[in-house]
Scaffold this motif. Sequence first.
Motif, mmCIF file in Angstrom:
data_model
loop_
_atom_site.group_PDB
_atom_site.id
_atom_site.type_symbol
_atom_site.label_atom_id
_atom_site.label_comp_id
_atom_site.label_asym_id
_atom_site.label_seq_id
_atom_site.Cartn_x
_atom_site.Cartn_y
_atom_site.Cartn_z
ATOM 1 N N GLY A 141 35.135 50.897 41.917
ATOM 2 C CA GLY A 141 34.057 50.197 41.191
ATOM 3 C C GLY A 141 34.367 48.891 41.002
ATOM 4 N N ILE A 142 33.480 47.775 40.366
ATOM 5 C CA ILE A 142 33.651 46.750 39.769
ATOM 6 C C ILE A 142 34.116 46.722 38.262
ATOM 7 N N GLY A 143 35.170 46.242 38.061
ATOM 8 C CA GLY A 143 35.742 46.502 36.472
ATOM 9 C C GLY A 143 36.927 47.187 36.674
ATOM 10 N N THR A 144 37.276 47.936 37.820
ATOM 11 C CA THR A 144 38.443 48.838 37.982
ATOM 12 C C THR A 144 39.699 47.826 37.556
ATOM 13 N N ARG A 145 40.402 48.682 36.911
ATOM 14 C CA ARG A 145 42.059 47.863 36.771
ATOM 15 C C ARG A 145 43.113 48.695 37.270
ATOM 16 N N LEU A 146 43.810 48.137 37.985
ATOM 17 C CA LEU A 146 45.243 48.499 38.667
ATOM 18 C C LEU A 146 46.445 47.851 38.191
ATOM 19 N N PRO A 147 47.484 48.321 38.167
ATOM 20 C CA PRO A 147 48.831 47.741 37.786
ATOM 21 C C PRO A 147 48.837 46.293 39.021
ATOM 22 N N ALA A 148 49.265 45.336 38.287
ATOM 23 C CA ALA A 148 49.372 44.226 39.205
ATOM 24 C C ALA A 148 50.548 44.252 40.137
ATOM 25 N N TYR A 149 51.790 44.907 39.854
ATOM 26 C CA TYR A 149 52.821 44.702 40.622
ATOM 27 C C TYR A 149 52.605 45.706 41.737
ATOM 28 N N MET A 188 46.902 42.381 45.838
ATOM 29 C CA MET A 188 46.222 41.197 45.468
ATOM 30 C C MET A 188 47.174 40.920 43.998
ATOM 31 N N GLY A 189 47.417 41.775 43.515
ATOM 32 C CA GLY A 189 48.491 41.618 42.089
ATOM 33 C C GLY A 189 49.807 40.886 42.404
ATOM 34 N N ARG A 190 50.240 41.316 43.585
ATOM 35 C CA ARG A 190 51.563 40.425 43.783
ATOM 36 C C ARG A 190 51.189 39.003 44.312
ATOM 37 N N VAL A 191 50.243 38.721 44.983
ATOM 38 C CA VAL A 191 49.767 37.380 45.403
ATOM 39 C C VAL A 191 49.449 36.560 44.219
ATOM 40 N N LEU A 192 48.784 37.318 43.258
ATOM 41 C CA LEU A 192 48.395 36.359 41.954
ATOM 42 C C LEU A 192 49.652 36.312 41.023
ATOM 43 N N LEU A 193 50.500 37.262 40.870
ATOM 44 C CA LEU A 193 51.802 36.992 40.167
ATOM 45 C C LEU A 193 52.667 36.038 40.775
ATOM 46 N N GLY A 194 52.635 35.983 42.177
ATOM 47 C CA GLY A 194 53.519 34.918 42.885
ATOM 48 C C GLY A 194 53.051 33.749 42.532
ATOM 49 N N ASP A 221 44.389 39.956 35.149
ATOM 50 C CA ASP A 221 44.083 40.483 33.529
ATOM 51 C C ASP A 221 45.259 41.201 32.877
ATOM 52 N N GLY A 222 46.135 40.258 32.370
ATOM 53 C CA GLY A 222 47.213 40.736 31.622
ATOM 54 C C GLY A 222 48.243 41.123 32.693
ATOM 55 N N ASP A 223 48.796 42.234 32.400
ATOM 56 C CA ASP A 223 49.730 42.857 33.668
ATOM 57 C C ASP A 223 48.936 43.416 34.894
ATOM 58 N N ASP A 224 47.523 43.781 34.636
ATOM 59 C CA ASP A 224 46.916 44.401 35.722
ATOM 60 C C ASP A 224 46.034 43.518 36.331
ATOM 61 N N ILE A 225 45.264 43.900 37.588
ATOM 62 C CA ILE A 225 44.329 43.120 38.083
ATOM 63 C C ILE A 225 42.996 43.696 37.826
#
Length: 453
Positions: A425-433, A437-443, A404-408
């Motif tokens: 919780g469901i809906g929690t956002r964390l920086p993708a980098y 999981m964020g690095r997998v999706l960015l890759g 979701d943008g620069d986040d997961i």
Amino acid sequence: MEQTAATPGEASGAPAGRAGPPVPVRAVSGESPAGSAGAVGPLVRGLEVLRVLATGPEPRRHPGDLARVTGLARSTVDRITTTLVRVGVLRAEGRELLLAPGAAELGNAYLASCGLPELLGPHAASLAGTLDESVSLAVPDGDGVRFLTQSARRRAMAISLRPGELLPAGHCAAGALFAAGRDEDGPARGTGTPDRHRRVAEARARGFAVDDQMIEPGLVAVAVPVRGPDGAVVCAVGVESHTSRHSAASLEERALPALRRTAAAMEEALASAPAATTHPAPPVATAAGAREDALKEELGAGFLRSLARGLDVLRAFGAVRGPARLTDLARLTGQPRATTRRSLLTLRHLGYVQEEEAGFRLLPRVLELGYARLSGLTLPEIATPHLVDLVRRVRESASVAVLDGDDIRYVARVAGSRIMRIDIGIGTRLPAYATAMGRVLLGALPAAERTVR
């Protein structure tokens, strides 16, 4: 496009009022399938059980309920459901049975075989973007209209026509078009009402049909036919809106010119489509025979080999564009020709397959075997059972997140049973980098998009 990821450990399905009660499986020839010469009884009964689970009002059923609704013996239902669970069409949660994602493979086989979503879907999506309204493709299915795809618009009052959903032909614009195309020179087929005959006559004369809140209050639509190279109506393309945005008349004025241009482009796509093809490699089951032998040895009389083989025949149609020859289907499934033909004749009696001079063709009725119900599931609903199984095996928490943008953003999660744990919780956002999981999706992003981020 949404990217998704699932990892163990911590972060570092019919709208109300449309569908009626389930109807027993019928033979298109008017005779009882189980009593037809050469019919495969376990396949007939297995598809009946599957259909009850797919079209009934409740997505979950106890085996005793299935026995009561189908009229089959409880022991027969137990053998059927055991087989369907082991081949991935159903799943068991405690004493309850429900559809598994593998059931969607049967509907996917029809969609791939007919080729309409692949050929015409991009045109429908383009029209939806141009008009900023929902656009759908529908095909005739007996006395009903079966929806194949919908390019929907995100709104507070959304128009939701799920792929595989069946509507009465007399209650939608596409139904009038199909009735007009079946009988160009005379009255609409069937008894019908005077109002329906009028709508069919208007559709024949005008070349389009309008739905003014026939399906549901507030829903308006306009549809035009799409014809194949032989001039026959193949499907209908329709634009759907809500009365908060359009009346039936204003939607007709706004959408009809673009709708007709899109139908013409779709007809060109159908005319230029390649001839019927068969994929060279068997996609259904490379070791189908070995798998069946292993299951038969493990389960004994609890495994119905003929039911599993019939499902393999249905799946094999997904490797063939257009009519499929008996020889090709036998090769794709790894079954003897005689066994494959018995399954095909049974499926023909049930109305799932049509025999033509060029071979056998899968019919849209196959979509009733779970596709409509499964197509309505959300990503969390699909993922959660798999997360539960993963947590049970690895004894760690498991999550699914989307980019979701620069986040997961977490969309599904099952926590492990530990004294010390991290609650996300469901809906929690964390920086993708900063997350696995964020690095997998960015890759997984295209190189140019990765550079921008």
